[in-house]
Structures are given as C-alpha cells and as structure tokens.
Motif scaffolding. Structure first.
Motif, mmCIF file in Angstrom:
data_model
loop_
_atom_site.group_PDB
_atom_site.id
_atom_site.type_symbol
_atom_site.label_atom_id
_atom_site.label_comp_id
_atom_site.label_asym_id
_atom_site.label_seq_id
_atom_site.Cartn_x
_atom_site.Cartn_y
_atom_site.Cartn_z
ATOM 1 N N GLY A 134 42.875 33.548 40.616
ATOM 2 C CA GLY A 134 42.169 33.154 39.413
ATOM 3 C C GLY A 134 41.498 31.814 39.476
ATOM 4 O O GLY A 134 40.970 31.343 38.474
ATOM 5 N N PHE A 241 45.445 38.828 40.368
ATOM 6 C CA PHE A 241 45.012 39.928 39.517
ATOM 7 C C PHE A 241 44.815 41.164 40.396
ATOM 8 O O PHE A 241 44.073 41.117 41.371
ATOM 9 N N THR A 336 33.465 36.388 35.116
ATOM 10 C CA THR A 336 34.691 37.083 35.502
ATOM 11 C C THR A 336 35.862 36.117 35.602
ATOM 12 O O THR A 336 36.954 36.385 35.080
ATOM 13 N N GLN A 340 39.460 35.574 33.415
ATOM 14 C CA GLN A 340 40.786 35.556 34.021
ATOM 15 C C GLN A 340 41.567 34.309 33.615
ATOM 16 O O GLN A 340 42.734 34.393 33.226
ATOM 17 N N ALA A 372 49.580 37.545 37.522
ATOM 18 C CA ALA A 372 49.055 37.321 36.180
ATOM 19 C C ALA A 372 49.856 38.108 35.150
ATOM 20 O O ALA A 372 50.465 39.139 35.446
ATOM 21 N N THR A 374 50.103 40.669 32.938
ATOM 22 C CA THR A 374 49.400 41.926 32.691
ATOM 23 C C THR A 374 50.417 43.044 32.538
ATOM 24 O O THR A 374 51.322 43.189 33.369
ATOM 25 N N ASP A 396 47.018 42.280 27.907
ATOM 26 C CA ASP A 396 47.111 40.917 28.421
ATOM 27 C C ASP A 396 48.273 40.125 27.835
ATOM 28 O O ASP A 396 48.714 39.151 28.451
#
Length: 547
Positions: A134, A241, A336, A340, A372, A374, A396
């Motif tokens: 990230g 990610f 992008t 993130q 991350a 997620t 998220d």
C-alpha cells in the motif's frame, strides 16, 4: 354529310391496340426498372443539405451554361459533377444566396492543459497478480513490474451529459485502444448494445452467506468530523492487498466441489463492472469459462482491471501530456493507492475476526508487511431455479457494536481524489458548504466508478458506504495528499443520489448470465468496445492469454 360518314367509317375500321399493363402483386409501382434508367446514378442527399428545387427545367441538361449552384461549389449527387454528366445538378433560388443558419449550440471551452513534472509514483508500478503493497512501491516480483496501469490515448470530447454516451458516434472523438487485441481466430458469438441493456429490469434476488473469511478493523468515527479547516494528512500505510481472480480462489474451489452450493462463480469487482457497464467509456474485458454445468467469471492476468480510473466520463478531460503526473496511467495509479491507504487509515486498532482466516495469507508468514483489513463474504444469490450465483464480496471495516450481542455491521470504504482544483468546484472552498454540488460534479466526471462502488457495496450487503474526499497538498505533487472530509451513506440511498437503478443493475447481470448459461463448454471473452456503446462476446481458444 357523305364525306363525314366515310371518314367515320375509316376511323372505326382501325383496330384498337391495348397498352401493356404491368402488374406488381407484392406492392405498388413498377416491379422492374425500365432499360432507359439502368445507367442513371442515384443522387442521395443528407439531412443537413439545403435543398432548393426537385428539378430545374430551365438549366440546359445536355450542354449550355453551368448552373449557379455548381459555380459556387454546391453539392453534386451521385457520380455527376456537371449538367453534362447526367443533369443531376440543381439550382438555388436567387434570394437564397445570402441565407445563413445561426448556430445556437453551446461551444465547448477546452482549458489549456497545465504542464507538470513527473511525480514520485512512477509509471511502472502495478498490482502483483494476488497482492499489492500500500505504499505505492512496486512488489518484488518481476511479474509485478510488467503489470502496468492502462495508458490512455488523447482524444477530443464534446459537451454531453455524464455517462459517456455523447462520445460514441461523435466526429470529435479520438479512437481509444481496446483492453486486449482481438485475434483473427476469435469467433464473435453475440453483441449487446448499452441502449438495450438499460431496458432490462429485475428484482434483487434473495441471498445468504456461505462462509466468511479474514479479519476487519473497526471504523474510527472521529474521522467523520474532518473538514477543510481540520484536514488530516493521508498517511502511507504499508499493507498487503490480495487481488485474486475467481478461479484461483481456494474457497471458491471448495464451494465448487460442494453439492448445491452454486453453479455460477464470480467476484464482486467483476460483477460490479458488468452491472454498471452502460456508464463505462474505457475498454475492459472479462474472461468467461463454461466447465460442465458451471460458469466462472474471471479477470485476465496482468490486466489493469484492479486499477481505478479518474475522470473517465468527464467531457473536458485533456490528455495532452501522456507522461506527466496527470496522464491517465499515473492518475489511475495514484487513485488506486489513495483508496488503499485511506481505507486503512480511518480504522481503529480493534480487530474483528470472521469465521475463517484470510485464505490468501498462506505462505506469507515470513513477510514483514501486515495484511490489510479486509473481510471476505462468500454470498449466494438465488437468481432463478436454474442459477445460484456465488460471489466473493469484500468489506473494509465493521461499525462499533453497541453491545456484545449486537449483529456485525459491515462497511465499504472508498475515496474520490482531486488532482487539480477546478474553478467553481474547488474542494477546499465548496466541500463544507456545498457538498452536494461537489458530489454532482464528481458524478458527472466519474459516473462509472461511483456506480461500480455502489454495486460492490450492495453485493457485499454492507450496512454503510463511506465516501472520502482526498486532495493533493500541492497540484504539482502527486505523492502527498490530505483528507478534506468524508460522508457516510446507506448503499441504497447512495444509489438514489447518483441516479443508479438497482433493478436495472440486476437485470443486466441476469441477462448476461442467462445468455452465458446457454453457451457450450469452452472459453469466452466479454469485451467492452473502446469506441462504441456495446460489449461483444467472443469464443476464444483454451490457451488464449496463457502467454
């Protein structure tokens, strides 16, 4: 009297000859073309041409002077260019010589593109096939260096409303390149134009969770107080990610083997692209594989599918500097990584673990970069008696629980980014007092991206959709950013705000799936045409894209 009677008797003796009558049993008019008209050219006229007379009987058809219209360089129909070549020229009236049309259409005011220097993001960074750091640095593998963000081509635009329809068919547009080159051995199976897709409608199908994986952190509510006067810098947070396609997902492979789990498999990012496709401008593609009675929707390796676009549907976007920090490729990469980092910054340290651990973390124990926040929800949608759709959906964060027994509430986090302040909608001046106007401008410029985000949050069953506003600290610096504010919505309410028809989204998805379920076993590619408002379905060889 005798002479007159003799004359009458002679006339009556002459036999009467009947003329030949042509009968057309299937319509009116002659059924064949007379021989004397075989070589006469057809003279078409456009709707914009000024027409005077159908025929000019005063001009010499086979010689003589040239008509006044031809002397002024008027339109010549068919192959004729002078009256001596068939008499297809025509003459305007004398009083039409000074006739003029007043153009009342709005003129587009294109602003000069500001020359800027290359930012610190670089141009060669991209996702690894299954993970990404990230901090904006490229991953260590050689494959990651090859996966670059899409590089757009410059084009001119016209003044049409958002959604991108005004670009198709415009003589001002510049041709864009397809996301993948169509090979000669590909067979065109079907095509779907956007005008017909927008007419499809269907109710949202019932759904249930098959399994949940990963861990998510709790949303930090203190960031809801951030404004242009209390802005906070965007931090660089190193996280891994994972961006894994459908066929490579180990959980989906388990569900494929389970009886009754489903027969169509995809990810929320792929389906959201399909559901919002009538708003898209750039070319994209989706790989479809039919294996027995199962259907799989995948993305191509090394494609730019996971990169976000910036101002894709804006009518005044100029791409005069392909290598600057405001080029399409660099803006896509910047947006992008902003998303993130923003999605990880506005979270608390408290974690909420789901049923199973992250399925893509195996083999990453020695990596010093944390994963991350997620969560993965594998949801099943019952479309009809023949189709059960299984979708891997990403969330998220979760909302803080009021008590231990309260159900878990999921959150989807996204961020819009401002790279260059525009007069009248500069975020630092308008965001606090006229946030609706700012969102309306972003909707016009990023209609497809916002529709995708909303579709993803609906597929994931999120209870809240958080939209952030992130701007550059300096317009010439694409590496340092600041958070100017954020807004929370319910996904269905946000869909109403951006004029997104949820019934139409599900109608498009069901229509595409129903068509693909009729395909034979094999490999197919669904390709968005780069210059037309349509998507095309191709049958491709099994080894396509292996290289």
């Amino acid at each position: 009297m005798k002479g007159l009677s003799k004359k009458i008797s002679k006339m009556s003796a002459k036999p009467f000859q009947r003329p030949e009558i042509f009968d057309n049993p299937i319509g009116w008019g002659p059924s064949t073309t007379p021989a004397q008209f075989d070589d006469v050219p057809y003279a078409p006229f456009g709707k914009g041409d000024k027409l005077g007379k159908v025929a000019d009987w005063t001009a010499a058809p086979f010689g003589g002077h040239q008509s006044r219209f031809q002397q002024r360089g008027g339109y010549q129909g068919g192959r004729s260019s002078t009256p001596t070549e068939g008499g297809f020229g025509y003459v305007h009236e004398e009083d039409e010589g000074d006739f003029k049309l007043v153009d009342t259409s709005a003129k587009s005011k294109q602003k000069a593109f500001r020359q800027v220097q290359r930012g610190r993001w670089g141009t060669g960074a991209g996702f690894r096939r299954d993970r990404r750091r990230g901090d904006g640095r490229p991953a260590a593998s050689a494959g990651a260096r090859r996966q670059q963000a899409p590089r757009g081509k410059r084009w001119k635009t016209n003044n049409r409303r958002f959604g991108g329809y005004g670009r198709y068919g415009s003589d001002q547009k510049r041709a864009l390149e397809p996301s993948v080159e169509v090979k000669s051995d590909w067979r065109l199976v079907d095509q779907y134009d956007f005008s017909s897709l927008t007419k499809l409608n269907s109710e949202e199908p019932p759904s249930d969770d098959l399994v949940t994986c990963g861990s998510v952190q709790v949303l930090d509510k203190t960031y809801s107080a951030v404004s242009t006067k209390t802005e906070k810098p965007l931090e660089r947070i190193e996280r891994t990610f994972f961006k894994v396609t459908t066929s490579d997902d180990p959980i989906i492979r388990e569900l494929v083997m389970q009886e009754g789990a489903g027969n169509v498999f995809a990810t929320d990012a792929i389906l959201a692209c399909l559901m919002a496709c009538p708003r898209s401008i750039y070319s994209w593609d989706i790989v479809i594989q039919r294996v027995g009675s199962k259907l799989f929707f995948d993305k191509r390796d090394n494609s730019h599918f996971d990169f976000l676009t910036v101002n894709e549907t804006a009518h005044d976007m100029l791409y005069d500097d392909k290598d600057g920090i405001n080029s399409p490729a660099n803006l896509s990469e910047e947006a992008t990584f902003i998303n993130q980092n923003f999605s990880q910054q506005i979270l608390q340290n408290e974690k909420d673990s789901l049923q199973r651990p992250n399925p893509f973390q195996e083999g990453e124990e020695d990596d010093d970069i944390p994963v991350a926040s997620t969560g993965y929800r594998y949801r099943r949608f019952h479309l009809n008696d023949e189709v059960d759709l299984v979708v891997r959906c990403e969330v998220d964060a979760v909302l803080p629980k009021p008590n231990a027994e309260a159900p878990r509430q999921y959150v989807t986090i996204k961020a819009l980014n401002e790279y260059e302040p525009k007069p009248g909608v500069e975020w630092r001046q308008k965001l606090d007092t006229q946030r609706g106007a700012v969102l309306a401008t972003e909707l016009k410029n990023n209609a497809f991206k916002l529709a995708q985000w909303c579709a993803q949050s609906i597929l994931a069953g999120s209870d809240q959709f958080v939209l952030g506003y992130v701007s550059r600290v300096n317009p010439k610096d694409s590496y340092n950013h600041t958070i100017l504010g954020l807004q929370s919505y319910k996904p269905t309410e946000f869909a109403n705000q951006i004029n997104l028809n949820i019934r139409n989204m599900w109608g498009i998805l069901k229509g595409v799936i129903d068509t693909c379920m009729q395909l034979p076993e094999g490999k197919f590619l669904l390709l968005k045409d780069p210059n037309k408002a349509m998507i095309s379905l191709y049958a491709v060889p099994q080894d396509a894209f292996d290289d």
